[in-house]
Motif scaffolding. Structure first.
Motif, short mmCIF file in Angstrom:
data_model
loop_
_atom_site.label_atom_id
_atom_site.label_comp_id
_atom_site.label_asym_id
_atom_site.label_seq_id
_atom_site.Cartn_x
_atom_site.Cartn_y
_atom_site.Cartn_z
N VAL A 19 5.53 -11.00 4.65
CA VAL A 19 6.47 -10.21 5.44
C VAL A 19 6.73 -8.93 4.65
CG1 VAL A 19 8.80 -10.16 6.40
CG2 VAL A 19 7.50 -12.30 6.41
N ARG A 20 6.49 -7.78 5.30
CA ARG A 20 6.59 -6.49 4.59
C ARG A 20 7.50 -5.53 5.35
NH1 ARG A 20 2.57 -1.78 4.81
NH2 ARG A 20 3.22 -0.50 3.06
N VAL A 21 8.58 -5.10 4.71
CA VAL A 21 9.45 -4.07 5.27
C VAL A 21 8.73 -2.74 5.06
CG1 VAL A 21 11.71 -2.96 5.16
CG2 VAL A 21 11.51 -5.43 4.70
N ILE A 22 8.54 -2.01 6.15
CA ILE A 22 7.79 -0.75 6.12
C ILE A 22 8.72 0.39 5.71
CG2 ILE A 22 6.42 0.87 7.51
CD1 ILE A 22 5.08 -1.84 7.08
N PRO A 23 8.26 1.29 4.83
CA PRO A 23 9.08 2.45 4.48
C PRO A 23 9.40 3.29 5.72
CG PRO A 23 7.16 2.28 3.05
CD PRO A 23 6.99 1.27 4.13
N ALA A 24 10.59 3.87 5.76
CA ALA A 24 11.03 4.64 6.91
C ALA A 24 10.11 5.81 7.19
CB ALA A 24 12.47 5.12 6.71
N LYS B 69 -4.56 -6.47 1.73
CA LYS B 69 -4.77 -5.05 1.92
C LYS B 69 -3.44 -4.37 2.17
CE LYS B 69 -9.24 -5.88 4.01
NZ LYS B 69 -10.03 -5.85 5.21
N GLY B 70 -3.34 -3.13 1.77
CA GLY B 70 -2.15 -2.35 2.06
C GLY B 70 -0.93 -2.73 1.26
N LEU B 71 -1.12 -3.43 0.17
CA LEU B 71 0.01 -3.84 -0.64
C LEU B 71 0.02 -3.09 -1.97
CD1 LEU B 71 -0.04 -7.72 -0.10
CD2 LEU B 71 1.24 -5.99 1.16
N SER B 72 -0.35 -1.79 -1.91
CA SER B 72 -0.43 -1.02 -3.15
C SER B 72 0.90 -1.04 -3.89
CB SER B 72 -0.87 0.41 -2.85
OG SER B 72 0.02 1.02 -1.94
N SER B 73 2.00 -1.02 -3.18
CA SER B 73 3.29 -1.22 -3.79
C SER B 73 3.91 -2.45 -3.15
CB SER B 73 4.21 -0.02 -3.56
OG SER B 73 5.49 -0.34 -4.01
N LEU B 74 4.32 -3.37 -3.96
CA LEU B 74 4.84 -4.62 -3.43
C LEU B 74 6.34 -4.58 -3.18
CD1 LEU B 74 2.67 -7.04 -5.56
CD2 LEU B 74 2.43 -6.53 -3.14
N ALA B 75 6.97 -3.41 -3.30
CA ALA B 75 8.39 -3.28 -2.98
C ALA B 75 8.57 -3.57 -1.50
CB ALA B 75 8.89 -1.87 -3.29
N GLY B 76 9.47 -4.46 -1.17
CA GLY B 76 9.74 -4.79 0.23
C GLY B 76 8.82 -5.84 0.80
N VAL B 77 8.03 -6.51 -0.04
CA VAL B 77 7.08 -7.51 0.44
C VAL B 77 7.52 -8.90 -0.01
CG1 VAL B 77 4.66 -8.23 0.51
CG2 VAL B 77 5.22 -5.81 0.31
N LEU B 78 7.58 -9.81 0.95
CA LEU B 78 8.00 -11.19 0.68
C LEU B 78 6.88 -12.16 1.07
CD1 LEU B 78 11.52 -11.05 2.38
CD2 LEU B 78 11.04 -10.94 -0.08
N GLY B 79 6.77 -13.23 0.33
CA GLY B 79 5.91 -14.34 0.70
C GLY B 79 6.79 -15.44 1.25
N VAL B 80 6.40 -16.01 2.39
CA VAL B 80 7.19 -17.06 3.03
C VAL B 80 6.33 -18.30 3.19
CG1 VAL B 80 8.52 -17.73 5.07
CG2 VAL B 80 8.50 -15.33 4.34
N ARG B 81 6.80 -19.40 2.64
CA ARG B 81 6.13 -20.68 2.86
C ARG B 81 6.95 -21.42 3.90
NH1 ARG B 81 4.03 -23.10 -2.06
NH2 ARG B 81 2.32 -21.77 -1.51
N LEU B 82 6.32 -21.68 5.02
CA LEU B 82 7.02 -22.34 6.13
C LEU B 82 7.35 -23.77 5.77
CD1 LEU B 82 4.79 -21.09 9.07
CD2 LEU B 82 7.00 -20.19 8.35
N GLY B 83 8.51 -24.20 6.19
CA GLY B 83 8.91 -25.59 6.03
C GLY B 83 9.01 -26.17 7.43
#
Length: 129
Positions: free
Chosen positions: A10-15, A59-73
């Motif tokens: 899950v990645r929050v995109i810069p404004a 891909k596209g994760l050059s900066s990982l600021a705002g990026v989350l990994g989610v493991r579904l339960g």
């Protein structure tokens, strides 16, 4: 962490599309707030991604600021994406959700438009498809 096909990025995109230093800090803060909301769901894990935990070939994760990994339960994919959609709408942000290399952008589109887009994306990842 992200080593299973059921996990999401899950990645929050810069404004403005660029990630300057101040924007990275803002994205990290937004990601923390989104993480808190996702942890309210019955998911196994929600963690900020680092170079060590990003999926191989990401891909596209050059900066990982705002990026989350989610493991579904127990909370299914639909529940997590619905929460991301609500959060993105409230915060006026675009958030990318990726599973198995397939990405959907959750934006400020009308609720009906966004629901149609998300339903098509979810159908591609339904069990047995």
């Amino acid at each position: 962490m992200i080593d299973d096909g059921a996990d999401l990025v899950v990645r929050v995109i810069p404004a403005d599309g660029d990630q300057e230093d101040g924007e990275r800090e803002e994205l990290a803060g937004l990601a923390r707030r989104l993480r808190a909301e996702l942890l309210d769901l019955d998911v196994e894990l929600v963690e900020p991604l680092t170079e060590d935990t990003a999926p191989e070939g990401a891909k596209g994760l050059s900066s990982l600021a705002g990026v989350l990994g989610v493991r579904l339960g127990v909370a299914g994919l639909r529940v997590v994406v619905a929460r991301v959609r609500e959060w993105a709408s409230r915060n006026g942000r675009t958030v990318e959700v990726t599973i198995d290399g397939d990405t959907v952008k959750v934006t400020g589109a009308t609720a009906q438009q966004q629901e149609q887009l998300v339903n098509v994306w979810l159908a591609r990842h339904a069990p047995g498809s």
